[in-house]
Design a protein around this motif. Structure first.
Motif, PDB file in Angstrom:
ATOM      1  N   PRO A  89     105.177  47.553  68.718  1.00 34.22           N
ATOM      2  CA  PRO A  89     105.288  48.959  68.329  1.00 34.22           C
ATOM      3  C   PRO A  89     105.566  49.118  66.834  1.00 34.22           C
ATOM      4  CG  PRO A  89     107.230  48.257  69.550  1.00 34.22           C
ATOM      5  CD  PRO A  89     106.264  47.118  69.568  1.00 34.22           C
ATOM      6  N   GLU A  90     105.088  50.227  66.312  1.00 35.84           N
ATOM      7  CA  GLU A  90     105.377  50.547  64.916  1.00 35.84           C
ATOM      8  C   GLU A  90     106.800  51.063  64.818  1.00 35.84           C
ATOM      9  OE1 GLU A  90     102.418  52.370  62.497  1.00 35.84           O
ATOM     10  OE2 GLU A  90     100.928  52.191  64.071  1.00 35.84           O
ATOM     11  N   LYS A  91     107.381  50.966  63.635  1.00 38.15           N
ATOM     12  CA  LYS A  91     108.764  51.397  63.399  1.00 38.15           C
ATOM     13  C   LYS A  91     108.785  52.740  62.685  1.00 38.15           C
ATOM     14  CE  LYS A  91     111.243  47.639  64.513  1.00 38.15           C
ATOM     15  NZ  LYS A  91     112.334  47.666  65.457  1.00 38.15           N
ATOM     16  N   ILE A  92     109.864  53.475  62.918  1.00 39.24           N
ATOM     17  CA  ILE A  92     110.117  54.724  62.199  1.00 39.24           C
ATOM     18  C   ILE A  92     111.587  54.709  61.794  1.00 39.24           C
ATOM     19  CG2 ILE A  92     110.607  55.981  64.338  1.00 39.24           C
ATOM     20  CD1 ILE A  92     109.456  58.504  62.936  1.00 39.24           C
ATOM     21  N   ILE A 107     114.631  57.133  61.176  1.00 42.84           N
ATOM     22  CA  ILE A 107     115.088  58.491  61.464  1.00 42.84           C
ATOM     23  C   ILE A 107     116.370  58.722  60.673  1.00 42.84           C
ATOM     24  CG2 ILE A 107     115.884  60.072  63.261  1.00 42.84           C
ATOM     25  CD1 ILE A 107     114.204  58.331  65.253  1.00 42.84           C
ATOM     26  N   VAL A 108     116.344  59.710  59.782  1.00 46.45           N
ATOM     27  CA  VAL A 108     117.494  60.009  58.929  1.00 46.45           C
ATOM     28  C   VAL A 108     118.239  61.198  59.527  1.00 46.45           C
ATOM     29  CG1 VAL A 108     118.268  60.565  56.604  1.00 46.45           C
ATOM     30  CG2 VAL A 108     116.190  59.182  56.926  1.00 46.45           C
ATOM     31  N   LYS A 109     119.436  60.913  60.059  1.00 49.30           N
ATOM     32  CA  LYS A 109     120.239  61.957  60.682  1.00 49.30           C
ATOM     33  C   LYS A 109     120.908  62.828  59.612  1.00 49.30           C
ATOM     34  CE  LYS A 109     122.147  60.457  64.720  1.00 49.30           C
ATOM     35  NZ  LYS A 109     123.125  59.680  65.496  1.00 49.30           N
ATOM     36  N   GLU A 110     121.390  63.986  60.022  1.00 50.29           N
ATOM     37  CA  GLU A 110     122.054  64.917  59.097  1.00 50.29           C
ATOM     38  C   GLU A 110     123.245  64.266  58.403  1.00 50.29           C
ATOM     39  OE1 GLU A 110     121.319  69.381  60.743  1.00 50.29           O
ATOM     40  OE2 GLU A 110     122.619  68.119  61.964  1.00 50.29           O
ATOM     41  N   SER A 111     123.894  63.314  59.073  1.00 47.92           N
ATOM     42  CA  SER A 111     125.060  62.627  58.510  1.00 47.92           C
ATOM     43  C   SER A 111     124.665  61.656  57.396  1.00 47.92           C
ATOM     44  CB  SER A 111     125.774  61.845  59.616  1.00 47.92           C
ATOM     45  OG  SER A 111     124.928  60.799  60.088  1.00 47.92           O
ATOM     46  N   GLY A 112     123.352  61.394  57.269  1.00 45.24           N
ATOM     47  CA  GLY A 112     122.875  60.433  56.289  1.00 45.24           C
ATOM     48  C   GLY A 112     122.596  59.064  56.906  1.00 45.24           C
ATOM     49  N   GLU A 113     123.086  58.852  58.123  1.00 49.31           N
ATOM     50  CA  GLU A 113     122.825  57.590  58.830  1.00 49.31           C
ATOM     51  C   GLU A 113     121.327  57.472  59.110  1.00 49.31           C
ATOM     52  OE1 GLU A 113     123.781  55.510  63.175  1.00 49.31           O
ATOM     53  OE2 GLU A 113     124.502  57.533  62.764  1.00 49.31           O
ATOM     54  N   THR A 114     120.791  56.264  58.941  1.00 46.75           N
ATOM     55  CA  THR A 114     119.384  56.008  59.235  1.00 46.75           C
ATOM     56  C   THR A 114     119.286  55.085  60.433  1.00 46.75           C
ATOM     57  OG1 THR A 114     118.744  56.286  56.926  1.00 46.75           O
ATOM     58  CG2 THR A 114     117.207  55.095  58.338  1.00 46.75           C
ATOM     59  N   ILE A 115     118.470  55.482  61.401  1.00 40.11           N
ATOM     60  CA  ILE A 115     118.238  54.683  62.602  1.00 40.11           C
ATOM     61  C   ILE A 115     116.820  54.133  62.528  1.00 40.11           C
ATOM     62  CG2 ILE A 115     117.996  54.751  65.119  1.00 40.11           C
ATOM     63  CD1 ILE A 115     119.882  57.192  65.072  1.00 40.11           C
ATOM     64  N   SER A 116     116.671  52.844  62.732  1.00 38.90           N
ATOM     65  CA  SER A 116     115.349  52.233  62.836  1.00 38.90           C
ATOM     66  C   SER A 116     114.980  52.229  64.312  1.00 38.90           C
ATOM     67  CB  SER A 116     115.355  50.814  62.283  1.00 38.90           C
ATOM     68  OG  SER A 116     114.075  50.236  62.450  1.00 38.90           O
ATOM     69  N   SER A 117     113.858  52.848  64.633  1.00 41.88           N
ATOM     70  CA  SER A 117     113.459  52.997  66.025  1.00 41.88           C
ATOM     71  C   SER A 117     112.014  52.567  66.199  1.00 41.88           C
ATOM     72  CB  SER A 117     113.640  54.468  66.429  1.00 41.88           C
ATOM     73  OG  SER A 117     113.621  54.619  67.820  1.00 41.88           O
ATOM     74  N   ASN A 118     111.641  52.219  67.410  1.00 39.54           N
ATOM     75  CA  ASN A 118     110.259  51.877  67.722  1.00 39.54           C
ATOM     76  C   ASN A 118     109.511  53.129  68.162  1.00 39.54           C
ATOM     77  OD1 ASN A 118     110.475  48.991  67.422  1.00 39.54           O
ATOM     78  ND2 ASN A 118     111.645  48.994  69.320  1.00 39.54           N
ATOM     79  N   VAL A 176      93.140  60.911  80.678  1.00 35.19           N
ATOM     80  CA  VAL A 176      92.957  61.907  79.637  1.00 35.19           C
ATOM     81  C   VAL A 176      93.768  63.122  80.074  1.00 35.19           C
ATOM     82  CG1 VAL A 176      91.282  63.427  78.530  1.00 35.19           C
ATOM     83  CG2 VAL A 176      90.665  61.061  79.059  1.00 35.19           C
ATOM     84  N   GLY A 177      94.495  63.696  79.154  1.00 37.64           N
ATOM     85  CA  GLY A 177      95.312  64.853  79.493  1.00 37.64           C
ATOM     86  C   GLY A 177      95.226  65.882  78.401  1.00 37.64           C
ATOM     87  N   SER A 178      96.098  66.862  78.470  1.00 39.59           N
ATOM     88  CA  SER A 178      96.087  67.927  77.474  1.00 39.59           C
ATOM     89  C   SER A 178      96.939  67.525  76.271  1.00 39.59           C
ATOM     90  CB  SER A 178      96.602  69.230  78.088  1.00 39.59           C
ATOM     91  OG  SER A 178      97.903  69.019  78.602  1.00 39.59           O
ATOM     92  N   TYR A 179      96.636  66.345  75.709  1.00 39.34           N
ATOM     93  CA  TYR A 179      97.336  65.841  74.538  1.00 39.34           C
ATOM     94  C   TYR A 179      96.348  65.099  73.662  1.00 39.34           C
ATOM     95  CZ  TYR A 179      97.096  61.289  76.827  1.00 39.34           C
ATOM     96  OH  TYR A 179      96.645  60.146  77.429  1.00 39.34           O
ATOM     97  N   LYS A 180      96.730  64.943  72.399  1.00 42.24           N
ATOM     98  CA  LYS A 180      95.912  64.190  71.450  1.00 42.24           C
ATOM     99  C   LYS A 180      96.865  63.350  70.619  1.00 42.24           C
ATOM    100  CE  LYS A 180      92.783  64.766  67.592  1.00 42.24           C
ATOM    101  NZ  LYS A 180      92.598  65.564  66.428  1.00 42.24           N
ATOM    102  N   TYR A 181      96.564  62.037  70.508  1.00 43.64           N
ATOM    103  CA  TYR A 181      97.421  61.161  69.717  1.00 43.64           C
ATOM    104  C   TYR A 181      97.365  61.531  68.235  1.00 43.64           C
ATOM    105  CZ  TYR A 181      97.946  57.941  73.667  1.00 43.64           C
ATOM    106  OH  TYR A 181      98.254  57.368  74.877  1.00 43.64           O
ATOM    107  N   LEU A 182      98.497  61.321  67.555  1.00 44.70           N
ATOM    108  CA  LEU A 182      98.612  61.544  66.118  1.00 44.70           C
ATOM    109  C   LEU A 182      99.007  60.235  65.448  1.00 44.70           C
ATOM    110  CD1 LEU A 182     100.623  64.889  66.183  1.00 44.70           C
ATOM    111  CD2 LEU A 182      98.187  64.601  65.692  1.00 44.70           C
ATOM    112  N   PRO A 183      98.740  60.105  64.140  1.00 50.50           N
ATOM    113  CA  PRO A 183      99.148  58.883  63.426  1.00 50.50           C
ATOM    114  C   PRO A 183     100.672  58.712  63.410  1.00 50.50           C
ATOM    115  CG  PRO A 183      97.680  60.236  62.076  1.00 50.50           C
ATOM    116  CD  PRO A 183      98.026  61.037  63.288  1.00 50.50           C
ATOM    117  N   ALA A 184     101.096  57.466  63.309  1.00 54.57           N
ATOM    118  CA  ALA A 184     102.521  57.148  63.241  1.00 54.57           C
ATOM    119  C   ALA A 184     103.125  57.712  61.959  1.00 54.57           C
ATOM    120  CB  ALA A 184     102.714  55.636  63.290  1.00 54.57           C
ATOM    121  N   ILE A 185     104.425  57.906  61.984  1.00 51.68           N
ATOM    122  CA  ILE A 185     105.197  58.428  60.856  1.00 51.68           C
ATOM    123  C   ILE A 185     106.161  57.319  60.427  1.00 51.68           C
ATOM    124  CG2 ILE A 185     106.851  60.211  60.175  1.00 51.68           C
ATOM    125  CD1 ILE A 185     105.762  61.813  62.657  1.00 51.68           C
TER     126      ILE A 185
END
Length: 122
Positions: free
Chosen positions: A2-5, A7-18, A82-91
């Protein structure tokens, strides 16, 4: 893998997530992301975090109706339908507001299938 993202929380803490999946629902034009840190709940299921992407930030899913629609889409993604969704690029990096996700626990195989289906769509 999985690609990583970051996430910068309001507190300034950054979480590395898949990234499990990033998609839009064309009918509503809303965008969503599913992430995980691969933590498990007491039943051994993988915990996923589901957020709306709005105004460049992660936000908690607002209503139970919206949450129900997203869970239906997650089932379609897992099964490869196939459903009512469309994939988007990773962030790479995104801000998060307050309690930014609704969490759901799924089997490890379901989580892996969502990641695999998302990566195959790239």
């Amino acid at each position: 893998m999985p690609e990583k993202i970051s996430i910068v929380k309001e507190s300034g803490e950054t979480i590395s997530s898949n990234i499990v999946s990033v998609f839009t629902i064309p009918d509503t034009e809303k965008k969503y992301i599913i992430t995980t840190e691969n933590s498990v709940d007491p039943h051994g299921l993988t915990v996923l975090h589901v957020s709306e992407i709005a105004d460049g930030s992660l936000k908690k899913i607002a209503t139970d109706d919206e949450w129900s629609s997203i869970k239906t889409i997650m089932r379609a993604i897992i099964s490869g339908n196939v459903g009512s969704y469309k994939y988007l690029p990773a962030i790479d990096v995104i801000k998060a507001e307050g309690q930014y996700s609704r969490d759901i626990s799924v089997s490890t195989s379901a989580s892996k299938q969502m990641i695999d289906n998302y990566n195959a769509a790239d």
